[in-house]
Scaffold this motif. Sequence first.
Motif, PDB file in Angstrom:
ATOM      1  N   GLN A 122       0.820  -1.216   0.000  1.00  0.00           N
ATOM      2  CA  GLN A 122       0.000   0.000   0.000  1.00  0.00           C
ATOM      3  C   GLN A 122       0.860   1.275   0.000  1.00  0.00           C
ATOM      4  O   GLN A 122       0.360   2.357   0.290  1.00  0.00           O
ATOM      5  CB  GLN A 122      -0.915   0.016   1.224  1.00  0.00           C
ATOM      6  N   THR A 123       2.142   1.122  -0.334  1.00  0.00           N
ATOM      7  CA  THR A 123       3.032   2.284  -0.398  1.00  0.00           C
ATOM      8  C   THR A 123       3.340   2.645  -1.847  1.00  0.00           C
ATOM      9  O   THR A 123       3.369   1.782  -2.725  1.00  0.00           O
ATOM     10  CB  THR A 123       4.358   2.036   0.356  1.00  0.00           C
ATOM     11  N   MET A 124       3.594   3.926  -2.054  1.00  0.00           N
ATOM     12  CA  MET A 124       3.910   4.437  -3.389  1.00  0.00           C
ATOM     13  C   MET A 124       5.113   5.362  -3.242  1.00  0.00           C
ATOM     14  O   MET A 124       5.197   6.130  -2.283  1.00  0.00           O
ATOM     15  CB  MET A 124       2.681   5.205  -3.912  1.00  0.00           C
ATOM     16  N   ALA A 125       6.050   5.279  -4.162  1.00  0.00           N
ATOM     17  CA  ALA A 125       7.252   6.110  -4.105  1.00  0.00           C
ATOM     18  C   ALA A 125       7.482   6.758  -5.464  1.00  0.00           C
ATOM     19  O   ALA A 125       7.303   6.115  -6.506  1.00  0.00           O
ATOM     20  CB  ALA A 125       8.462   5.275  -3.709  1.00  0.00           C
ATOM     21  N   LEU A 126       7.887   8.040  -5.436  1.00  0.00           N
ATOM     22  CA  LEU A 126       8.134   8.776  -6.672  1.00  0.00           C
ATOM     23  C   LEU A 126       9.515   9.404  -6.638  1.00  0.00           C
ATOM     24  O   LEU A 126       9.896  10.026  -5.634  1.00  0.00           O
ATOM     25  CB  LEU A 126       7.095   9.891  -6.854  1.00  0.00           C
ATOM     26  N   GLY A 127      10.271   9.261  -7.752  1.00  0.00           N
ATOM     27  CA  GLY A 127      11.620   9.836  -7.793  1.00  0.00           C
ATOM     28  C   GLY A 127      12.132   9.992  -9.215  1.00  0.00           C
ATOM     29  O   GLY A 127      11.456   9.623 -10.182  1.00  0.00           O
ATOM     30  N   ASP A 128      13.356  10.532  -9.312  1.00  0.00           N
ATOM     31  CA  ASP A 128      13.926  10.801 -10.639  1.00  0.00           C
ATOM     32  C   ASP A 128      15.367  10.322 -10.795  1.00  0.00           C
ATOM     33  O   ASP A 128      15.848  10.186 -11.917  1.00  0.00           O
ATOM     34  CB  ASP A 128      13.897  12.310 -10.925  1.00  0.00           C
ATOM     35  N   SER A 129      16.073  10.094  -9.677  1.00  0.00           N
ATOM     36  CA  SER A 129      17.506   9.774  -9.745  1.00  0.00           C
ATOM     37  C   SER A 129      17.789   8.372  -9.213  1.00  0.00           C
ATOM     38  O   SER A 129      16.920   7.729  -8.609  1.00  0.00           O
ATOM     39  CB  SER A 129      18.312  10.799  -8.953  1.00  0.00           C
ATOM     40  N   TRP A 130      19.046   7.924  -9.380  1.00  0.00           N
ATOM     41  CA  TRP A 130      19.384   6.567  -8.965  1.00  0.00           C
ATOM     42  C   TRP A 130      19.305   6.392  -7.452  1.00  0.00           C
ATOM     43  O   TRP A 130      19.075   5.292  -6.966  1.00  0.00           O
ATOM     44  CB  TRP A 130      20.763   6.185  -9.487  1.00  0.00           C
ATOM     45  N   ASN A 131      19.457   7.479  -6.692  1.00  0.00           N
ATOM     46  CA  ASN A 131      19.336   7.352  -5.234  1.00  0.00           C
ATOM     47  C   ASN A 131      17.897   7.053  -4.810  1.00  0.00           C
ATOM     48  O   ASN A 131      17.637   6.802  -3.634  1.00  0.00           O
ATOM     49  CB  ASN A 131      19.847   8.614  -4.527  1.00  0.00           C
ATOM     50  N   ASP A 132      16.968   7.068  -5.758  1.00  0.00           N
ATOM     51  CA  ASP A 132      15.567   6.736  -5.463  1.00  0.00           C
ATOM     52  C   ASP A 132      15.248   5.268  -5.733  1.00  0.00           C
ATOM     53  O   ASP A 132      14.152   4.813  -5.417  1.00  0.00           O
ATOM     54  CB  ASP A 132      14.627   7.606  -6.316  1.00  0.00           C
ATOM     55  N   HIS A 133      16.182   4.541  -6.337  1.00  0.00           N
ATOM     56  CA  HIS A 133      15.818   3.202  -6.828  1.00  0.00           C
ATOM     57  C   HIS A 133      15.448   2.252  -5.697  1.00  0.00           C
ATOM     58  O   HIS A 133      14.537   1.421  -5.855  1.00  0.00           O
ATOM     59  CB  HIS A 133      16.906   2.610  -7.728  1.00  0.00           C
ATOM     60  N   GLU A 134      16.096   2.367  -4.529  1.00  0.00           N
ATOM     61  CA  GLU A 134      15.766   1.451  -3.424  1.00  0.00           C
ATOM     62  C   GLU A 134      14.319   1.623  -2.972  1.00  0.00           C
ATOM     63  O   GLU A 134      13.629   0.653  -2.677  1.00  0.00           O
ATOM     64  CB  GLU A 134      16.706   1.656  -2.230  1.00  0.00           C
ATOM     65  N   MET A 135      13.849   2.869  -2.921  1.00  0.00           N
ATOM     66  CA  MET A 135      12.472   3.059  -2.446  1.00  0.00           C
ATOM     67  C   MET A 135      11.452   2.713  -3.535  1.00  0.00           C
ATOM     68  O   MET A 135      10.363   2.234  -3.229  1.00  0.00           O
ATOM     69  CB  MET A 135      12.238   4.460  -1.876  1.00  0.00           C
ATOM     70  N   LEU A 136      11.808   2.917  -4.813  1.00  0.00           N
ATOM     71  CA  LEU A 136      10.888   2.506  -5.874  1.00  0.00           C
ATOM     72  C   LEU A 136      10.755   0.986  -5.909  1.00  0.00           C
ATOM     73  O   LEU A 136       9.671   0.452  -6.160  1.00  0.00           O
ATOM     74  CB  LEU A 136      11.367   3.024  -7.237  1.00  0.00           C
ATOM     75  N   GLU A 137      11.875   0.308  -5.635  1.00  0.00           N
ATOM     76  CA  GLU A 137      11.841  -1.161  -5.617  1.00  0.00           C
ATOM     77  C   GLU A 137      11.128  -1.695  -4.373  1.00  0.00           C
ATOM     78  O   GLU A 137      10.453  -2.728  -4.439  1.00  0.00           O
ATOM     79  CB  GLU A 137      13.269  -1.706  -5.677  1.00  0.00           C
ATOM     80  N   ALA A 138      11.245  -0.977  -3.253  1.00  0.00           N
ATOM     81  CA  ALA A 138      10.613  -1.422  -2.008  1.00  0.00           C
ATOM     82  C   ALA A 138       9.107  -1.163  -2.003  1.00  0.00           C
ATOM     83  O   ALA A 138       8.334  -1.924  -1.411  1.00  0.00           O
ATOM     84  CB  ALA A 138      11.264  -0.723  -0.810  1.00  0.00           C
TER      85      ALA A 138
END
Length: 265
Positions: free
Chosen positions: A208-224
Amino acid sequence: MYKLIAIDIDDTLINDDKEVTPATQQALEQAVAKDVVVTLATGRAYASAQKIARQTGLNVPIITYQGALIKNLMDEKVLYERYVPKDAAHKLFEYCIEHNLHLQVYIDDKLYAREENQKLKDYSELNRTPYFIEPDFEKLIAQKTPKMLIIDDPAYLDEIAPVLRELLGSEVHITKSKPHFLEFMHFEGTKGHALTFLANHFNVDMAQTMALGDSWNDHEMLEAAGLGVAMGNAIQALKDIADFVTLSNNEDGVKAAIDRFVLNA
């Protein structure tokens, strides 16, 4: 379906004019009105991130220093913190001295460098963060720091990153927030770890979580996250692992994603 949304700040929530547009602001308010927890997840220091969070009316814990610090906005209570291991911090300092690299650290939410130069000035202006000069840098390295940062040519940083991973070991997380910023945190100082912590804190299932980002430092939260959303202006590597690609930060991409997946507009 989505009860917790984590949003990166730079080049995601804010446009190229460093503003949260009224349309995106309205989308955030509408999500909060539906009892969705909306938080920020940024590489910025808490002092810098909280100004933007307060402008948008958020009053929840926010994720800062790439995930090394989660702190309440209301009472500033620390919920989660991880520091660069002391031994690794010292090794990185020695490496930067030996190779004449510009190194910055954060101590007690203040930005420090050994000397003033254009890299420091540009970084300070970009993040609207004041800085302090401390020639006796070893004194600083002995203190707790959530994040250390080298600024240099992107290609050179790509070249030395594997060398530094070998030197500093598995206890350190190394990532890039921008092409010319190489950042160092505790290995649990990632946006992915932080998002997982906050989901548990609010008793929200990761689906039930959603994550939004643009850079590689965001990849862990987009994957989680249950739903990982890359901005239209995101780097290709992030788009490749995202569940969905929204509009760019200059086209209210955050609003578009919230409208589609939270407000069902």
